[in-house]
Scaffold this motif. Structure first.
Motif, mmCIF file in Angstrom:
data_model
loop_
_atom_site.group_PDB
_atom_site.id
_atom_site.type_symbol
_atom_site.label_atom_id
_atom_site.label_comp_id
_atom_site.label_asym_id
_atom_site.label_seq_id
_atom_site.Cartn_x
_atom_site.Cartn_y
_atom_site.Cartn_z
ATOM 1 N N SER A 132 1.706 5.529 -37.843
ATOM 2 C CA SER A 132 2.653 6.517 -38.377
ATOM 3 C C SER A 132 1.925 7.713 -38.989
ATOM 4 C CB SER A 132 3.536 5.864 -39.444
ATOM 5 O OG SER A 132 2.736 5.439 -40.536
ATOM 6 N N GLY A 133 2.675 8.777 -39.200
ATOM 7 C CA GLY A 133 2.128 9.955 -39.852
ATOM 8 C C GLY A 133 2.165 9.800 -41.362
ATOM 9 N N GLU A 134 1.591 10.760 -42.058
ATOM 10 C CA GLU A 134 1.513 10.705 -43.522
ATOM 11 C C GLU A 134 2.873 10.587 -44.186
ATOM 12 O OE1 GLU A 134 -0.799 13.671 -45.512
ATOM 13 O OE2 GLU A 134 -2.420 13.545 -44.056
ATOM 14 N N ASP A 135 3.874 11.191 -43.570
ATOM 15 C CA ASP A 135 5.209 11.170 -44.173
ATOM 16 C C ASP A 135 6.095 10.086 -43.565
ATOM 17 O OD1 ASP A 135 5.311 12.303 -41.697
ATOM 18 O OD2 ASP A 135 6.642 13.963 -42.253
ATOM 19 N N GLY A 136 5.482 9.138 -42.857
ATOM 20 C CA GLY A 136 6.247 8.034 -42.263
ATOM 21 C C GLY A 136 6.958 7.215 -43.336
ATOM 22 N N LYS A 137 8.198 6.829 -43.079
ATOM 23 C CA LYS A 137 8.986 6.073 -44.059
ATOM 24 C C LYS A 137 8.694 4.579 -43.915
ATOM 25 C CE LYS A 137 12.888 9.200 -44.789
ATOM 26 N NZ LYS A 137 12.568 9.388 -46.207
ATOM 27 N N THR A 138 8.048 4.018 -44.933
ATOM 28 C CA THR A 138 7.695 2.593 -44.878
ATOM 29 C C THR A 138 8.941 1.714 -44.853
ATOM 30 O OG1 THR A 138 7.485 2.564 -47.283
ATOM 31 C CG2 THR A 138 5.462 2.892 -46.009
ATOM 32 N N SER A 139 10.017 2.168 -45.492
ATOM 33 C CA SER A 139 11.255 1.382 -45.505
ATOM 34 C C SER A 139 11.787 1.195 -44.087
ATOM 35 C CB SER A 139 12.316 2.052 -46.376
ATOM 36 O OG SER A 139 12.564 3.373 -45.938
ATOM 37 N N VAL A 140 11.706 2.262 -43.292
ATOM 38 C CA VAL A 140 12.174 2.201 -41.905
ATOM 39 C C VAL A 140 11.234 1.330 -41.073
ATOM 40 C CG1 VAL A 140 12.600 3.555 -39.807
ATOM 41 C CG2 VAL A 140 13.299 4.449 -42.041
ATOM 42 N N MET A 141 9.919 1.533 -41.246
ATOM 43 C CA MET A 141 8.929 0.728 -40.507
ATOM 44 C C MET A 141 9.129 -0.758 -40.764
ATOM 45 S SD MET A 141 5.367 2.743 -41.210
ATOM 46 C CE MET A 141 5.491 4.340 -41.978
ATOM 47 N N CYS A 142 9.291 -1.090 -42.036
ATOM 48 C CA CYS A 142 9.409 -2.481 -42.445
ATOM 49 C C CYS A 142 10.703 -3.089 -41.908
ATOM 50 C CB CYS A 142 9.388 -2.561 -43.970
ATOM 51 S SG CYS A 142 8.870 -4.167 -44.570
ATOM 52 N N ALA A 143 11.783 -2.345 -42.007
ATOM 53 C CA ALA A 143 13.082 -2.831 -41.536
ATOM 54 C C ALA A 143 13.067 -3.035 -40.022
ATOM 55 C CB ALA A 143 14.178 -1.849 -41.931
ATOM 56 N N GLU A 144 12.470 -2.091 -39.303
ATOM 57 C CA GLU A 144 12.407 -2.227 -37.847
ATOM 58 C C GLU A 144 11.594 -3.455 -37.443
ATOM 59 O OE1 GLU A 144 12.725 2.496 -36.500
ATOM 60 O OE2 GLU A 144 10.777 1.468 -36.487
ATOM 61 N N ALA A 145 10.449 -3.646 -38.106
ATOM 62 C CA ALA A 145 9.602 -4.807 -37.816
ATOM 63 C C ALA A 145 10.347 -6.107 -38.134
ATOM 64 C CB ALA A 145 8.308 -4.728 -38.626
ATOM 65 N N TYR A 146 11.068 -6.101 -39.259
ATOM 66 C CA TYR A 146 11.834 -7.287 -39.685
ATOM 67 C C TYR A 146 12.940 -7.591 -38.678
ATOM 68 C CZ TYR A 146 14.849 -10.225 -42.627
ATOM 69 O OH TYR A 146 15.633 -11.243 -43.118
ATOM 70 N N ASN A 147 13.654 -6.567 -38.251
ATOM 71 C CA ASN A 147 14.766 -6.772 -37.313
ATOM 72 C C ASN A 147 14.286 -7.265 -35.955
ATOM 73 O OD1 ASN A 147 16.702 -6.013 -39.193
ATOM 74 N ND2 ASN A 147 16.636 -3.857 -38.603
ATOM 75 N N GLU A 148 13.042 -6.941 -35.611
ATOM 76 C CA GLU A 148 12.478 -7.393 -34.334
ATOM 77 C C GLU A 148 11.900 -8.807 -34.405
ATOM 78 O OE1 GLU A 148 9.677 -4.765 -32.418
ATOM 79 O OE2 GLU A 148 10.804 -2.991 -33.061
#
Length: 218
Positions: A132-148
């Motif tokens: 991800s880039g510097e301004d990547g949202k960790t909440s979104v990353m984490c949720a996407e990984a969790y949902n997968e």
């Protein structure tokens, strides 16, 4: 949100996790339970270093580690040296509840399966963090990984609580800082080394469990 400052012993270091997962596989690609557990101890430090957000996962992982260590140190410890030998031993001796909860609710196979599922979530999350880039949202990353990964194995109430917890995650710089590696570039480089190792351990375990129809143990 953050807990008390971690002591040196409790402090997470990505290098330790990298070193541990390097030791996880034998020459013929069997997974050493001892090093798998050690790798998870490091990952739990990572989760705990971010406060109580991941408590629902780290507490369960701690319990599962204790169960596996008990088997490793028990009278049949030699049967639990690798995940492969554990699966063979427990299946041959009917020590696994295959279709419904019965006399073996804490079998090694079931216990490791729970860690295996969580490892996939962490692998997916760390990979998103790396790319991800510097301004990547960790909440979104984490949720996407969790949902997968983990979400499909959790009841609705846990999924709901997890979604709320992810919303208060710190930004990407805070995650990179707790890796205790150095600059963001150094962290990204080390994640590039560590994630393929974690992924290989996951894939070997996944194939073994698929082969023996163990992926949906109750």
């Amino acid at each position: 949100m953050a807990g008390p400052v971690a002591s040196e012993e409790q402090k997470f270091c990505l290098q330790e996790v990298l070193d541990t997962f390097k030791l996880c596989l034998s020459e013929n690609k069997e997974v050493y339970v001892e090093h798998y557990v050690a790798g998870w101890r490091g990952l739990i430090k990572f989760l705990n270093s971010l406060g109580s957000v991941f408590g629902f996962i780290s507490k369960d992982a701690v319990n599962k580690i204790k169960i596996l260590v008990t088997y490793l140190e028990g009278e049949n410890g030699s049967q639990y040296v690798t995940v492969q030998s554990m699966v063979k031993y427990e299946l041959e001796n009917e020590l696994v509840d295959l279709t419904k909860r019965g006399n073996h609710p804490e079998s090694g196979c079931r216990t490791l399966l729970r860690l295996h599922r969580a490892l996939r979530w962490l692998e997916l999350f760390l990979e998103r963090l790396r790319t991800s880039g510097e301004d990547g949202k960790t909440s979104v990353m984490c949720a996407e990984a969790y949902n997968e990964s983990l979400a499909q194995h959790h009841p609705w109430v846990v999924r709901k609580a997890a979604g709320m917890a992810f919303c208060v995650l710190p930004g990407r710089p805070a995650f990179l800082e707790v890796m205790n590696v150095g600059t963001p570039e150094q962290v990204v480089a080390m994640l590039g080394e560590a994630i393929p190792l974690i992924s290989e351990v996951y894939q070997i375990t996944e194939e073994l469990y698929t082969q023996h129809n163990l992926l949906d143990l109750p």
